[in-house]
Write a protein that holds these residues in place. Structure first.
Motif, PDB file in Angstrom:
ATOM      1  N   ASP A  15      25.211  45.133  -9.129  1.00  0.00           N
ATOM      2  CA  ASP A  15      24.042  44.903  -9.973  1.00  0.00           C
ATOM      3  C   ASP A  15      23.768  46.132 -10.836  1.00  0.00           C
ATOM      4  OD1 ASP A  15      21.990  43.450 -11.034  1.00  0.00           O
ATOM      5  OD2 ASP A  15      20.616  43.719  -9.346  1.00  0.00           O
ATOM      6  N   ARG A  16      22.977  45.961 -11.870  1.00  0.00           N
ATOM      7  CA  ARG A  16      22.527  47.067 -12.698  1.00  0.00           C
ATOM      8  C   ARG A  16      21.042  47.308 -12.420  1.00  0.00           C
ATOM      9  NH1 ARG A  16      27.002  49.586 -14.333  1.00  0.00           N
ATOM     10  NH2 ARG A  16      27.950  48.810 -16.245  1.00  0.00           N
ATOM     11  N   ARG A  75      32.540  45.131 -11.829  1.00  0.00           N
ATOM     12  CA  ARG A  75      32.089  45.490 -13.171  1.00  0.00           C
ATOM     13  C   ARG A  75      33.094  46.383 -13.883  1.00  0.00           C
ATOM     14  NH1 ARG A  75      25.971  44.121 -13.544  1.00  0.00           N
ATOM     15  NH2 ARG A  75      26.370  44.284 -15.764  1.00  0.00           N
ATOM     16  N   LEU A  80      24.303  45.901 -19.453  1.00  0.00           N
ATOM     17  CA  LEU A  80      23.049  46.022 -18.721  1.00  0.00           C
ATOM     18  C   LEU A  80      22.576  44.708 -18.111  1.00  0.00           C
ATOM     19  CD1 LEU A  80      20.854  48.490 -20.821  1.00  0.00           C
ATOM     20  CD2 LEU A  80      22.508  48.955 -19.019  1.00  0.00           C
ATOM     21  N   TYR A 109      23.381  41.331 -12.305  1.00  0.00           N
ATOM     22  CA  TYR A 109      24.447  40.578 -11.651  1.00  0.00           C
ATOM     23  C   TYR A 109      23.944  39.166 -11.394  1.00  0.00           C
ATOM     24  CZ  TYR A 109      28.206  39.579  -8.309  1.00  0.00           C
ATOM     25  OH  TYR A 109      29.292  39.047  -7.671  1.00  0.00           O
ATOM     26  N   ARG A 163      24.832  51.782 -10.910  1.00  0.00           N
ATOM     27  CA  ARG A 163      24.691  50.461 -10.296  1.00  0.00           C
ATOM     28  C   ARG A 163      23.366  50.401  -9.529  1.00  0.00           C
ATOM     29  NH1 ARG A 163      30.032  48.606  -9.580  1.00  0.00           N
ATOM     30  NH2 ARG A 163      31.108  49.081 -11.515  1.00  0.00           N
ATOM     31  N   ARG A 164      23.100  49.227  -8.971  1.00  0.00           N
ATOM     32  CA  ARG A 164      21.930  49.010  -8.118  1.00  0.00           C
ATOM     33  C   ARG A 164      22.391  48.228  -6.902  1.00  0.00           C
ATOM     34  NH1 ARG A 164      18.890  44.585  -7.266  1.00  0.00           N
ATOM     35  NH2 ARG A 164      16.730  44.834  -6.562  1.00  0.00           N
ATOM     36  N   TRP A 216      25.642  37.187 -16.538  1.00  0.00           N
ATOM     37  CA  TRP A 216      26.692  38.196 -16.522  1.00  0.00           C
ATOM     38  C   TRP A 216      28.047  37.560 -16.227  1.00  0.00           C
ATOM     39  CZ3 TRP A 216      29.859  39.799 -12.456  1.00  0.00           C
ATOM     40  CH2 TRP A 216      30.640  40.929 -12.727  1.00  0.00           C
TER      41      TRP A 216
END
Length: 513
Positions: free
Chosen positions: A103-104, A441, A122, A125, A378-379, A129
């Motif tokens: 994830d972002r 990604r 950006l 996820y 990322r997140r 995307w």
């Protein structure tokens, strides 16, 4: 005056309350394991004053790594930021656990307020995307798919050298590169031919949009990213100028995504469209069933390919020119290889790749020497643990790619430009494993980028001599590698001398197949 001061006091009180609530909430979680080590936090403010100031952030992250280890963390407003300073840590989390590390983080200013959340880079996820990745993979996901792109790449490399011959000023080098890179990407994505003279409107628009992207997405630049409630403050309150900036950036981005897309649609309507990513995707759709969501995916995927591809390739090619001016021995060795394999009566082709291992190694070393994306962010989507530390759900994960590419444990003498490190029986690790991203990604244009870079570098080395400049006393001045900070890093303007290697260079370029 009293009213303004009162409003400022109220704003500060609200800010204090929100920070206190987040800090208290964060402090009550996960007592079982500690966070990764890092600088000491302050009450309420956390590590706000430890954050880098936007100037070569990767150097600050490297310093943290030396003090606290290759995995460290800071917290701001209840938000945990985990910094990865080693290849092993980056692979362990972003590749091996990509299902929860893809994830972002949500950038309130650059993502939501300026609109870049619509781009592939950006986008959260999720289904949108995945839609971007699907159509991109269908266009350039394999070596076979990019074979039709090779002739335009070679043509762009020839145009680059011709434009340098017409105006060899090093101050114009970036403009020459930007036009050459833009010509091939706009042709492939939109079927658009960049104007041969003067300022091309789409190239100019891309340049402006990417400058704004770099500004609006820099970490710790806009307070609203740490305290999202600030986006709802009235426009008349002091300190709300960022909202006007966001509106301006948003308008530019909409134009950047929409105008080339509409160009292709119009060409298709009148029957003059050149085959391209946009035209191919639109042709697959039933005109009677065009859905807004699917059109948005195609439009923003196209804009994302132009944005990411243009800026990254321009930066990489500038790094190459600087390296060749700085390391004359590398340039001479490559030119001897090209002369032995190709001679002086023709120009490099893609079929020559395997016969030019040193030129190929120069391409790899260019990727490593100065990573154009110094940090990859990322997140994490779930609570996780790593090496006995807890990584809370929602933590921002930052891989310090610049430090990974300059890790003495991986690359000997990492600050020296040395292509030989990728040759022989035990070559160093391929930087493409890191500089194009990780896991799910991974940059979808990595194959395109490597092929384009090889052709440009081989063509330039075959046709030009890149020399150090001289000062007023006739003494050579060694170029210095100084980077422009930002999400995309490139060298600051530098001086060099660009001259043709022999008299028939221009004729070869104009008469090439």
């Amino acid at each position: 005056m009293i009213y303004v001061e009162l409003m400022e006091c109220i704003l500060l009180a609200v800010l204090f309350a929100v920070v206190l609530r987040r800090w208290t909430k964060a402090g009550s979680k996960g007592k079982q394991l500690p966070l990764p080590p890092g600088p000491r936090t302050l009450p309420f403010l956390g590590n706000y004053f430890d954050l880098p100031d936007g100037e070569k952030d990767w150097v600050t992250y490297k310093a943290w790594g030396k003090t606290y280890g290759d995995v460290c963390s800071v917290s701001v407003g209840g938000q945990t930021i985990v910094v990865l300073n080693s290849a092993q840590a980056a692979v362990d989390l972003m590749v091996m656990r990509s299902s929860i590390y893809s994830d972002r983080p949500t950038l309130v200013f650059g993502g939501e307020m300026c609109g870049w959340i619509n781009s592939t880079a950006l986008a959260p996820y999720g289904d949108v995307w995945r839609g971007h990745r699907r159509v991109m993979h269908q266009f350039m996901g394999t070596q076979n798919m990019i074979k039709p792109f090779l002739p335009p790449m070679r043509e762009a490399a020839h145009k680059l050298v011709l434009s340098i011959l017409e105006n060899p000023s090093p101050l114009e080098l970036e403009n020459h590169i930007r036009r050459a890179v833009g010509s091939v990407i706009f042709k492939l994505v939109y079927g658009y031919t960049v104007v041969s003279t003067g300022q091309d409107p789409f190239i100019h628009l891309t340049d402006i949009a990417m400058q704004q992207f770099s500004k609006c997405c820099e970490p710790a630049t806009y307070l609203v990213d740490a305290f999202p409630f600030l986006r709802h403050m009235p426009n008349w309150i002091p300190g709300s100028a960022f909202k006007r900036t966001a509106q301006h950036f948003w308008s530019t981005l909409q134009q950047f995504a929409q105008d080339p897309f509409q160009f292709t649609k119009k060409q298709m309507e009148i029957g003059t469209a050149v085959p391209s990513f946009i035209s191919q995707q639109l042709e697959k759709m039933d005109p009677e069933l065009h859905q807004h969501a699917e059109l948005d995916i195609i439009k923003w995927a196209g804009a994302s390919m132009v944005a990411g591809g243009t800026e990254a390739l321009v930066s990489m090619e500038l790094i190459f020119f600087l390296a060749m001016a700085k390391y004359q021995n590398v340039q001479h060795k490559a030119q001897r290889e090209i002369h032995a394999v190709i001679g002086s009566n023709r120009l490099p082709k893609f079929e020559d790749l395997h016969d030019l291992p040193y030129v190929h190694a120069i391409m790899k070393e260019t990727l490593r020497w100065q990573a154009v994306a110094p940090s990859i962010i990322r997140r994490v989507m779930e609570d996780d643990t790593y090496r006995g530390w807890r990584i809370p759900k929602g933590s921002v994960i930052l891989a310090n790619v610049w430090n990974i590419m300059h890790d003495e444990k991986v690359y000997t003498n990492p600050y020296t430009f040395n292509p030989d490190r990728f040759l022989g029986l035990a070559p160093d690790r391929d930087p493409a494993d890191f500089v194009f991203g990780y896991g799910r990604r991974l940059c979808p244009g990595n194959l395109f980028a490597e092929q384009s870079l090889f052709m440009t570098m081989a063509t330039v080395l075959a046709t030009l001599n890149i020399r150090k400049p001289h000062n007023g006393q006739g003494i050579e001045v060694k170029p210095i590698m100084e980077e422009v900070s930002g999400l995309i890093s490139r060298p600051k303007p530098f001086l060099c001398v660009l001259k043709p290697r022999h008299l028939c260079v221009e004729a070869l370029l104009r008469n090439s197949e």
